[in-house]
Every structure is written in structure tokens, then in C-alpha cells.
Design a protein around this motif. Structure first.
Motif, PDB file in Angstrom:
ATOM      1  N   PRO A 196      38.355  46.022  37.988  1.00  0.00           N
ATOM      2  CA  PRO A 196      39.148  46.511  39.015  1.00  0.00           C
ATOM      3  C   PRO A 196      38.094  46.489  40.211  1.00  0.00           C
ATOM      4  O   PRO A 196      38.492  46.088  41.448  1.00  0.00           O
ATOM      5  N   GLN A 219      43.038  45.608  46.417  1.00  0.00           N
ATOM      6  CA  GLN A 219      43.189  46.943  45.610  1.00  0.00           C
ATOM      7  C   GLN A 219      43.550  46.565  44.347  1.00  0.00           C
ATOM      8  O   GLN A 219      44.332  45.475  43.951  1.00  0.00           O
ATOM      9  N   CYS A 220      42.841  47.070  43.116  1.00  0.00           N
ATOM     10  CA  CYS A 220      43.147  46.398  41.705  1.00  0.00           C
ATOM     11  C   CYS A 220      43.048  48.074  41.085  1.00  0.00           C
ATOM     12  O   CYS A 220      42.214  48.697  41.090  1.00  0.00           O
ATOM     13  N   THR A 221      44.246  48.491  40.516  1.00  0.00           N
ATOM     14  CA  THR A 221      44.287  49.699  39.747  1.00  0.00           C
ATOM     15  C   THR A 221      45.084  49.225  38.354  1.00  0.00           C
ATOM     16  O   THR A 221      45.769  48.310  38.339  1.00  0.00           O
ATOM     17  N   LEU A 247      37.828  42.588  41.176  1.00  0.00           N
ATOM     18  CA  LEU A 247      38.770  41.862  41.992  1.00  0.00           C
ATOM     19  C   LEU A 247      39.241  42.558  43.087  1.00  0.00           C
ATOM     20  O   LEU A 247      39.666  41.971  44.005  1.00  0.00           O
ATOM     21  N   ALA A 248      38.777  43.860  43.532  1.00  0.00           N
ATOM     22  CA  ALA A 248      39.150  44.333  44.888  1.00  0.00           C
ATOM     23  C   ALA A 248      37.949  44.135  45.731  1.00  0.00           C
ATOM     24  O   ALA A 248      38.280  44.057  47.167  1.00  0.00           O
ATOM     25  N   TRP A 252      46.165  45.345  34.764  1.00  0.00           N
ATOM     26  CA  TRP A 252      45.673  45.669  36.081  1.00  0.00           C
ATOM     27  C   TRP A 252      46.409  45.118  37.246  1.00  0.00           C
ATOM     28  O   TRP A 252      46.820  43.882  37.000  1.00  0.00           O
ATOM     29  N   ARG A 253      46.842  45.855  38.215  1.00  0.00           N
ATOM     30  CA  ARG A 253      47.910  45.348  39.283  1.00  0.00           C
ATOM     31  C   ARG A 253      46.893  44.818  40.454  1.00  0.00           C
ATOM     32  O   ARG A 253      46.282  45.954  40.920  1.00  0.00           O
ATOM     33  N   LEU A 254      46.667  43.660  40.857  1.00  0.00           N
ATOM     34  CA  LEU A 254      45.959  43.459  41.926  1.00  0.00           C
ATOM     35  C   LEU A 254      46.938  42.907  42.954  1.00  0.00           C
ATOM     36  O   LEU A 254      47.986  42.323  42.913  1.00  0.00           O
TER      37      LEU A 254
END
Length: 406
Positions: free
Chosen positions: A303, A343-345, A306-307, A333-335
Motif C-alpha cells: 500500500p 491512496q491504497c488501502t 502504490l500510494a 488492495w484497492r488503489l
């Protein structure tokens, strides 16, 4: 013997002896004196057997330019195992420990390295992220377009007389080129040192400076190596790096480099895959470009990594990642991102794409095509047309490029 130790400053000479053995060189006191200031003992892991260092893996603390940003990156280096201690799992032990240490420290979301052999590092999650062209040029009769009135003047000098100016130009250009590492004072001192042991029989290094309407806007570092045959001079120009802030500076620098008196060949081993020179010369075949790997990237914290970078187009995708060595990275992971940030969470939503951490390393600098990785089996499209949207987002307007071997 298998205990992994954190190095101390006084271990440097023993590590240097191992590296000389592993990479088929000789110990040189001048080289050791040059390399000692950039050595970071607390980032070097070693194994001793009977007092002798038989394995080592280290890292430098530097920033790496990535698409739209700078990211702290562990610059992995000085990796070697003594020939008497191969096939004992020492490399695996060191690389696993190093990745764990980088992850636990929490400062660097990625690691980067040059690989002595391409088969070694994929098993530790590294992906080939920035290839290069090795140019071996026949300059005989090769031509660039004629100079224009917009081009400035060229002058030659010793590089160390212009360190501050070179650093300024490099840092300006670096902001727009993924793959270039930040250079502090220690690194400029190291890179501009011109030991005879590093010349390979060629001349001392020279700097070619380009002065445009607004001042100094480009430079090239090079040296020449004399040679001749029965038919006449056959000297070669060895180009180390070319940094240009304007197209005019770029063309003027290369025009001179390709036409140095008494030379017939030119070598440039770190050309970018989008190197403008490939489009400038009248016969690109004479450049003899050979594609080779260069920078390998390992995503250490999915995360955070990627963020940290930017994306050429808006992206909103859930990626399912597998990481056998750093289990924290395994998951969905949601990018969500774009040109201005990301944001990546963690998420429990269904994934549109699945890959292992190596594929993320290949994609990270913007040089790999997700569809090509899917065709190679490195990425799986779980929702149709995901790759169509993802490919332009992960790309960048400049190809990633290596600038130096560390």
C-alpha cells in the motif's frame, strides 16, 4: 557459521575481499578508500566462517525517482557468497533477512538492485522494471541533423571542477526520469572520482558542457581509448552519462560525442529504451542496440509503494497480491489514484486483477505493459477489460531508465 551478523565499520576490508573474490577482481587500496565513505555498516548483513566473511548483502539509503514522485528505496548492493560456500542457503538467508529488516524499519516501501544474473532475484520477489539498451556504435559516416541557430556552445573541462553545476543539472533532469537515484555529496565524490583502476586503459574522464541561452543546460561524461590498425586510427569513445534539459543541448552533445577526431566507435551501455538518439541518427542500425535488463524493483510495502507514485490516468482497481516472503503484502488492495496522487488501502471487495509481488515490481516504474505481463502469466485479469483501463494508468510519459550501477 550460519549466524547473520550486522556489519561494523571495521568489517569493510573483509567484505571487500569477498567481493573481489566473487566478482573476479583484485583488491585495490585506492578503490577501497573511495568506496569506504559510501559504505553503510548498519545496512550490511554478513556471515563468517572461522573469522572469514563468506557471504554478504548490503544496501544504500537513497531516493529513487518514480512516476511523478521520489521514493526512499533500499539500493541493494554488495551481494556475494564465497565459492567455497555456495549451495548452502546463505544467499536465501541473507535476502530474506534483508527484506524483513527493510519492511520492519518502515522507511522504504521498495528495494532496487542491479542483478549479476537475471535468474537470481525473481525468487525473492524482484521484477525487471527498467531495461536498457547497450549501444555499440559504428560512428563511421553516422550523422545527426545539422545544428540549428538555437543550439548553444560546447566546452570541455575536468568534471570535478563543475560538481555543483553537474549536480544541479542532474537533479533537474532526474525529476522527470523514473529510475534515477538521488546523489548527495558523498555520491558525487564517489561518481566523479577517476581512479586508474576504473578506466580500463582509457583516458581520464572528461566533461562536455553545453551552454544555452539561459546558461548551462546539459553535460556529458566520457573518456576515449586509443587504438589503431593498418588502415588508420580506430579509437573509441566511452560515454558514461548524458544529461540534457533541452533538445538543443541533447543534440549538440551527441553530435560531438559521435564525431570525436580519430575515433571510429562509441559505446554507451545505459541508453534508455526511449533514447532520442535512436530517432536522431540517419542510420539507427549502426547504433547496434542490444536490450538488457538493468534495474530490478521489489515492492516491500504494497500500500505504501502504490500510494507513493503517480498514475498517468485515473485508476480505481482492486488488486489481489500474493507475497510468499512478506505475508503482510498478501491480500486485496484497492488503489485509487491519478496524476495528482493516490491512496491504497486493504479491502474485502472482489479483485479485478491478481498478481504476485514480482509483477508489481515490474510495473512500478511505468516501463512494463500489464497486458504483456498477463500474456506471460504474471498477471491474471479477473474482471474483463481491467487491463485496458490499467495499462495507460501505470505507464508514464518517460520510460524508466538506469543511470548508474551501485
Amino acid at each position: 557459521m550460519t549466524d547473520v551478523l550486522v556489519s561494523r565499520a571495521e568489517d569493510f576490508d573483509d567484505i571487500a575481499a569477498l567481493l573481489a573474490l566473487a566478482f573476479h577482481g583484485d583488491l585495490d587500496p585506492d578503490v577501497q578508500a573511495l568506496e569506504r565513505p559510501i559504505f553503510e555498516p548498519d545496512r550490511s548483513l554478513l556471515v563468517r566462517d572461522g573469522g572469514t566473511v563468506v557471504a554478504n548483502a548490503a544496501a544504500f539509503s537513497r531516493e529513487l525517482a518514480v512516476p511523478g514522485a521520489n521514493v526512499p528505496a533500499a539500493h541493494v548492493t554488495m551481494v556475494a557468497v564465497a565459492p567455497t560456500h555456495r549451495r548452502r542457503g546463505l544467499l536465501t538467508t541473507l535476502m530474506r533477512r534483508q527484506l524483513r529488516d527493510v519492511r520492519d524499519a518502515g522507511r522504504e516501501p521498495i528495494a532496487v538492485l542491479w542483478a549479476s544474473e537475471g535468474r537470481i532475484y525473481p525468487r525473492f520477489g524482484y521484477g525487471s522494471a527498467a531495461p536498457r539498451y547497450v549501444l555499440s556504435v559504428d560512428t563511421t559516416g553516422l550523422r545527426l541533423p545539422a545544428p540549428t541557430s538555437a543550439e548553444g556552445t560546447l566546452r570541455l573541462d575536468r568534471p570535478d571542477a563543475h560538481r555543483d553545476e553537474l549536480a544541479r543539472l542532474y537533479e533537474q533532469a532526474r525529476a522527470d526520469r523514473p529510475g534515477w537515484s538521488r546523489r548527495d555529496e558523498r555520491w558525487w565524490a564517489y561518481l566523479l572520482a577517476d581512479l586508474k583502476a576504473h578506466r580500463g586503459g582509457a583516458t581520464e574522464r572528461r566533461v562536455l558542457l553545453h551552454e544555452g541561452p539561459g546558461g548551462l543546460d546539459g553535460y556529458a561524461l566520457y573518456r576515449t581509448k586509443d587504438s589503431s590498425s593498418a588502415t588508420g586510427p580506430q579509437a573509441e569513445t566511452h560515454v558514461g552519462e548524458v544529461v540534457a534539459l533541452t533538445p538543443e543541448a541533447y543534440r549538440a552533445l551527441w553530435r560531438l560525442l559521435l564525431s570525436v577526431d580519430l575515433t571510429r566507435r562509441l559505446s554507451f551501455p545505459i541508453a534508455a529504451v526511449d533514447e532520442p538518439l535512436l530517432r536522431l541518427v540517419d542510420e539507427p542500425r549502426q547504433l547496434s542496440p542490444q536490450l538488457a535488463d538493468a534495474l530490478w524493483v521489489r515492492v516491500v510495502d504494497v500500500p505504501a509503494a502504490l500510494a507513493a507514485r503517480r498514475y498517468a490516468t485515473d485508476v480505481d482497481v482492486v488488486i489481489e497480491v500474493t507475497d510468499d516472503l512478506l505475508k503482510e503484502n498478501t491480500g486485496r488492495w484497492r488503489l485509487v489514484g491519478g496524476p495528482d496522487g493516490a491512496q491504497c488501502t486493504a479491502t474485502t471487495a472482489p479483485a479485478a486483477l491478481a498478481c504476485d509481488v514480482r509483477a508489481l515490481g515490474e510495473l512500478y516504474l511505468g516501463g512494463a505493459n500489464p497486458s504483456a505481463l498477463a500474456a506471460a502469466g504474471h498477471v491474471r485479469e479477473l474482471v474483463p477489460h481491467t487491463l485496458t483501463a490499467l495499462t495507460p494508468a501505470f505507464s508514464w510519459h518517460r520510460a524508466p531508465s538506469p543511470m548508474e550501477v551501485f
